[in-house]
Scaffold this motif. Structure first.
Motif, mmCIF file in Angstrom:
data_model
loop_
_atom_site.group_PDB
_atom_site.id
_atom_site.type_symbol
_atom_site.label_atom_id
_atom_site.label_comp_id
_atom_site.label_asym_id
_atom_site.label_seq_id
_atom_site.Cartn_x
_atom_site.Cartn_y
_atom_site.Cartn_z
ATOM 1 N N SER A 150 0.834 -1.208 0.000
ATOM 2 C CA SER A 150 0.000 0.000 0.000
ATOM 3 C C SER A 150 0.871 1.260 0.000
ATOM 4 O O SER A 150 0.408 2.338 -0.376
ATOM 5 C CB SER A 150 -0.942 0.005 1.205
ATOM 6 O OG SER A 150 -0.210 0.018 2.409
ATOM 7 N N MET A 151 2.126 1.096 0.373
ATOM 8 C CA MET A 151 3.070 2.213 0.352
ATOM 9 C C MET A 151 3.217 2.774 -1.067
ATOM 10 O O MET A 151 3.465 3.971 -1.235
ATOM 11 C CB MET A 151 4.428 1.760 0.887
ATOM 12 C CG MET A 151 5.483 2.813 0.836
ATOM 13 S SD MET A 151 5.147 4.127 1.975
ATOM 14 C CE MET A 151 6.635 4.131 2.899
ATOM 15 N N ALA A 152 3.023 1.946 -2.085
ATOM 16 C CA ALA A 152 3.134 2.409 -3.470
ATOM 17 C C ALA A 152 2.101 3.494 -3.769
ATOM 18 O O ALA A 152 2.375 4.427 -4.519
ATOM 19 C CB ALA A 152 2.977 1.239 -4.442
ATOM 20 N N VAL A 153 0.931 3.382 -3.174
ATOM 21 C CA VAL A 153 -0.118 4.387 -3.361
ATOM 22 C C VAL A 153 0.229 5.643 -2.575
ATOM 23 O O VAL A 153 0.262 6.750 -3.123
ATOM 24 C CB VAL A 153 -1.494 3.845 -2.900
ATOM 25 C CG1 VAL A 153 -2.547 4.941 -2.955
ATOM 26 C CG2 VAL A 153 -1.901 2.639 -3.722
ATOM 27 N N TRP A 154 0.498 5.502 -1.309
ATOM 28 C CA TRP A 154 0.640 6.657 -0.428
ATOM 29 C C TRP A 154 1.942 7.417 -0.630
ATOM 30 O O TRP A 154 1.995 8.633 -0.418
ATOM 31 C CB TRP A 154 0.418 6.240 1.031
ATOM 32 C CG TRP A 154 -0.951 5.654 1.129
ATOM 33 C CD1 TRP A 154 -1.293 4.360 1.394
ATOM 34 C CD2 TRP A 154 -2.185 6.331 0.861
ATOM 35 N NE1 TRP A 154 -2.655 4.193 1.313
ATOM 36 C CE2 TRP A 154 -3.227 5.387 0.989
ATOM 37 C CE3 TRP A 154 -2.521 7.641 0.513
ATOM 38 C CZ2 TRP A 154 -4.568 5.716 0.787
ATOM 39 C CZ3 TRP A 154 -3.860 7.961 0.316
ATOM 40 C CH2 TRP A 154 -4.860 7.007 0.460
ATOM 41 N N PHE A 155 2.981 6.738 -1.107
ATOM 42 C CA PHE A 155 4.230 7.429 -1.439
ATOM 43 C C PHE A 155 4.006 8.359 -2.638
ATOM 44 O O PHE A 155 4.506 9.478 -2.668
ATOM 45 C CB PHE A 155 5.345 6.413 -1.716
ATOM 46 C CG PHE A 155 6.700 7.018 -1.842
ATOM 47 C CD1 PHE A 155 7.309 7.639 -0.766
ATOM 48 C CD2 PHE A 155 7.380 6.963 -3.041
ATOM 49 C CE1 PHE A 155 8.572 8.204 -0.877
ATOM 50 C CE2 PHE A 155 8.635 7.517 -3.168
ATOM 51 C CZ PHE A 155 9.241 8.137 -2.094
ATOM 52 N N VAL B 255 1.049 9.716 -3.502
ATOM 53 C CA VAL B 255 0.183 10.807 -3.038
ATOM 54 C C VAL B 255 1.005 11.844 -2.270
ATOM 55 O O VAL B 255 0.889 13.054 -2.515
ATOM 56 C CB VAL B 255 -0.977 10.262 -2.173
ATOM 57 C CG1 VAL B 255 -1.731 11.395 -1.484
ATOM 58 C CG2 VAL B 255 -1.924 9.420 -3.033
ATOM 59 N N ALA B 256 1.857 11.391 -1.369
ATOM 60 C CA ALA B 256 2.700 12.311 -0.600
ATOM 61 C C ALA B 256 3.635 13.091 -1.519
ATOM 62 O O ALA B 256 3.822 14.307 -1.353
ATOM 63 C CB ALA B 256 3.504 11.535 0.444
ATOM 64 N N THR B 257 4.189 12.410 -2.516
ATOM 65 C CA THR B 257 5.075 13.086 -3.463
ATOM 66 C C THR B 257 4.304 14.098 -4.294
ATOM 67 O O THR B 257 4.806 15.195 -4.571
ATOM 68 C CB THR B 257 5.787 12.065 -4.373
ATOM 69 O OG1 THR B 257 6.467 11.107 -3.563
ATOM 70 C CG2 THR B 257 6.791 12.742 -5.276
ATOM 71 N N GLY B 258 3.075 13.761 -4.684
ATOM 72 C CA GLY B 258 2.240 14.702 -5.429
ATOM 73 C C GLY B 258 1.991 15.982 -4.648
ATOM 74 O O GLY B 258 2.081 17.088 -5.186
ATOM 75 N N LEU B 259 1.694 15.832 -3.364
ATOM 76 C CA LEU B 259 1.495 17.011 -2.512
ATOM 77 C C LEU B 259 2.785 17.825 -2.388
ATOM 78 O O LEU B 259 2.755 19.062 -2.426
ATOM 79 C CB LEU B 259 0.993 16.587 -1.133
ATOM 80 C CG LEU B 259 -0.410 15.963 -1.110
ATOM 81 C CD1 LEU B 259 -0.723 15.410 0.287
ATOM 82 C CD2 LEU B 259 -1.461 16.972 -1.549
ATOM 83 N N ALA B 260 3.913 17.134 -2.271
ATOM 84 C CA ALA B 260 5.213 17.817 -2.180
ATOM 85 C C ALA B 260 5.534 18.553 -3.480
ATOM 86 O O ALA B 260 6.111 19.656 -3.453
ATOM 87 C CB ALA B 260 6.309 16.812 -1.845
ATOM 88 N N VAL B 261 5.154 17.974 -4.618
ATOM 89 C CA VAL B 261 5.379 18.631 -5.911
ATOM 90 C C VAL B 261 4.587 19.934 -5.974
ATOM 91 O O VAL B 261 5.112 20.972 -6.404
ATOM 92 C CB VAL B 261 5.010 17.692 -7.087
ATOM 93 C CG1 VAL B 261 4.924 18.456 -8.400
ATOM 94 C CG2 VAL B 261 6.007 16.557 -7.197
ATOM 95 N N PHE B 262 3.333 19.916 -5.522
ATOM 96 C CA PHE B 262 2.541 21.149 -5.490
ATOM 97 C C PHE B 262 3.189 22.193 -4.574
ATOM 98 O O PHE B 262 3.289 23.365 -4.934
ATOM 99 C CB PHE B 262 1.103 20.882 -5.022
ATOM 100 C CG PHE B 262 0.196 20.394 -6.104
ATOM 101 C CD1 PHE B 262 -0.133 21.200 -7.180
ATOM 102 C CD2 PHE B 262 -0.331 19.121 -6.048
ATOM 103 C CE1 PHE B 262 -0.976 20.755 -8.185
ATOM 104 C CE2 PHE B 262 -1.176 18.655 -7.041
ATOM 105 C CZ PHE B 262 -1.502 19.468 -8.118
ATOM 106 N N ALA B 263 3.646 21.757 -3.407
ATOM 107 C CA ALA B 263 4.282 22.689 -2.468
ATOM 108 C C ALA B 263 5.542 23.299 -3.073
ATOM 109 O O ALA B 263 5.740 24.529 -3.025
ATOM 110 C CB ALA B 263 4.602 21.975 -1.159
#
Length: 117
Positions: free
Chosen positions: A36-41, A43-51
């Motif tokens: 499940s880490m494949a999904v959440w990693f 998502v977290a990276t996507g949020l970091a890209v926006f930031a």
């Protein structure tokens, strides 16, 4: 012939598109078979890209804190992380392919990005 044809503004468009893709693609592709880490990693990276995009000194940013060259260094770190993630987290199958594909795309975008406007 200059191969660095991605301007900072075009890079910004790619950043916001990539951020959205990293948030949505794991669910559309059914990632998480091996972990499940494949999904959440993603998502977290996507949020970091926006930031990072909102903080980068280019036209599509709000705060202009990170110099564009620093942003490219961050992108390079992300590409290396994506390349290593399947080994580090035990991703297999589509989970691994997803990260290796993203690593390749980020490496290419960095390599083709011009640091001047």
């Amino acid at each position: 012939m200059n191969l660095r044809f991605i301007t900072p503004t075009l890079h910004g468009v790619a950043d916001y598109t990539a951020g959205l893709g990293l948030l949505v693609a794991p669910f559309l592709l059914g990632l998480g078979e091996s972990s499940s880490m494949a999904v959440w990693f993603s998502v977290a990276t996507g949020l970091a890209v926006f930031a990072a995009s909102l903080l980068t000194d280019y036209k599509l940013s709000i705060f202009k804190v990170i110099p564009f060259e620093g942003h490219l260094a961050i992108d390079l770190l992300v590409a290396v992380t994506f390349m290593i993630a399947p080994f580090a987290f035990g991703f297999e199958g589509i989970d691994a392919i997803y990260y290796w594909f993203n690593a390749t795309v980020v490496f290419l975008v960095v390599a083709l990005s011009a640091s001047d406007n």
